[in-house]
Design an enzyme around this catalytic site. Structure first.
Site, PDB file in Angstrom:
ATOM      1  N   TYR A   1      -5.286   3.764 -10.601  1.00 54.63           N
ATOM      2  CA  TYR A   1      -4.002   4.442 -10.918  1.00 54.63           C
ATOM      3  C   TYR A   1      -3.358   3.926 -12.169  1.00 54.63           C
ATOM      4  CZ  TYR A   1       1.047   5.226 -10.122  1.00 54.63           C
ATOM      5  OH  TYR A   1       2.242   5.990 -10.002  1.00 54.63           O
TER       6      TYR A   1
ATOM      7  N   THR B   1       9.942   4.865  -2.142  1.00 52.09           N
ATOM      8  CA  THR B   1       9.160   6.406  -2.019  1.00 52.09           C
ATOM      9  C   THR B   1       8.664   6.139  -0.709  1.00 52.09           C
ATOM     10  OG1 THR B   1       7.166   5.874  -3.126  1.00 52.09           O
ATOM     11  CG2 THR B   1       9.333   6.663  -4.405  1.00 52.09           C
TER      12      THR B   1
END
Length: 249
Positions: free
Chosen positions: A146, A181
């Site tokens: 990532y 989130t």
């Protein structure tokens, strides 16, 4: 921001959930017209134009961008927000996972921007904001893949800003810290001790809590606004001080 974005015609990828949905809300509240490009429009704001699109497919992207431009009479604002996560050290993900995440987080951004460029050029004054990450500037454990993709997004932001400034296109990015989130929620739910893991993530950020999606959206709304007309090639950290501060009691 009410009225500050009047007249803007915006496209937001991954705008049906999480940070993307908050960005869509902020742009709409500012007066912009907004098209949401997403693979799943279930949570998309009903005030926006929802367009099914898969940023890993070039034809899908081009059709979606053309639809948005036709509906709005052009595009002058692009928010490249869509992306996927990955966990593990450099040894933990096979080649196909590296290719998959790069294809969405990096090449997907390229596909969307490439398709939108003719419309952005025609607008005269236009802006692009890429959703990057604290992972581009700070070493985080278990985030090798990532982090590599977000490092590429940061570098692309600067290169794009240099390439397109003379065409009247500003390019910036936002670097959120760990945000509250749905994706982070799923990671927490999978942890052995979700409460302890959340506490650790909150403590990692100097202001002592997760970043809200609305805070990231506010930064994006500023960067696309006329108030930021001299701002390009910039990464704006929305991370509670995680990148720049070293606090001690």
């Amino acid at each position: 921001m009410s009225g500050a974005l009047d007249g803007l015609r915006a496209v937001v990828t991954g705008g049906a959930s999480g940070i993307g949905a908050a960005i869509v809300d902020a742009l709409l509240e500012g007066g912009a017209r907004v098209a949401v490009l997403d693979r799943d429009l279930t949570g998309a704001d009903g005030r926006a134009l929802g367009i099914l699109a898969d940023i890993s497919n070039d034809e899908s992207v081009r059709v979606a961008i053309d639809e948005a431009a036709t509906e709005f009479g052009g595009i002058d604002t692009l928010v490249n927000n869509a992306g996927i996560g990955a966990q593990g050290t450099i040894a933990d993900n096979p080649d196909d996972e590296w290719h998959r995440v790069y294809d969405v987080n990096v090449v997907g951004l390229v596909r969307v921007t490439r398709a939108a460029l003719p419309h952005l050029r025609s607008a005269g004054r236009a802006s692009i904001v890429n959703t990057c990450s604290i992972a581009a500037t700070v070493g985080l454990p278990q985030r090798a893949l990532y982090s590599a993709t977000k490092g590429a997004v940061l570098a692309l932001t600067r290169a794009m800003a240099a390439d397109h400034l003379a065409e009247g296109i500003r390019v910036n990015c936002v670097n959120p810290g760990t945000a509250d989130t749905p994706w982070v929620g799923r990671l927490l739910d999978a942890a052995a001790d979700p409460a302890a893991e959340r506490a650790a993530l909150e403590a990692r950020q100097p202001h002592g809590r997760l970043v809200s999606a609305a805070e990231v959206a506010g930064a994006v709304a500023y960067l696309v606004s006329p108030a930021a007309s001299s701002t390009t090639g910039t990464s704006l950290a929305v991370d509670g001080g995680m990148d720049g501060l070293r606090l001690r009691d």
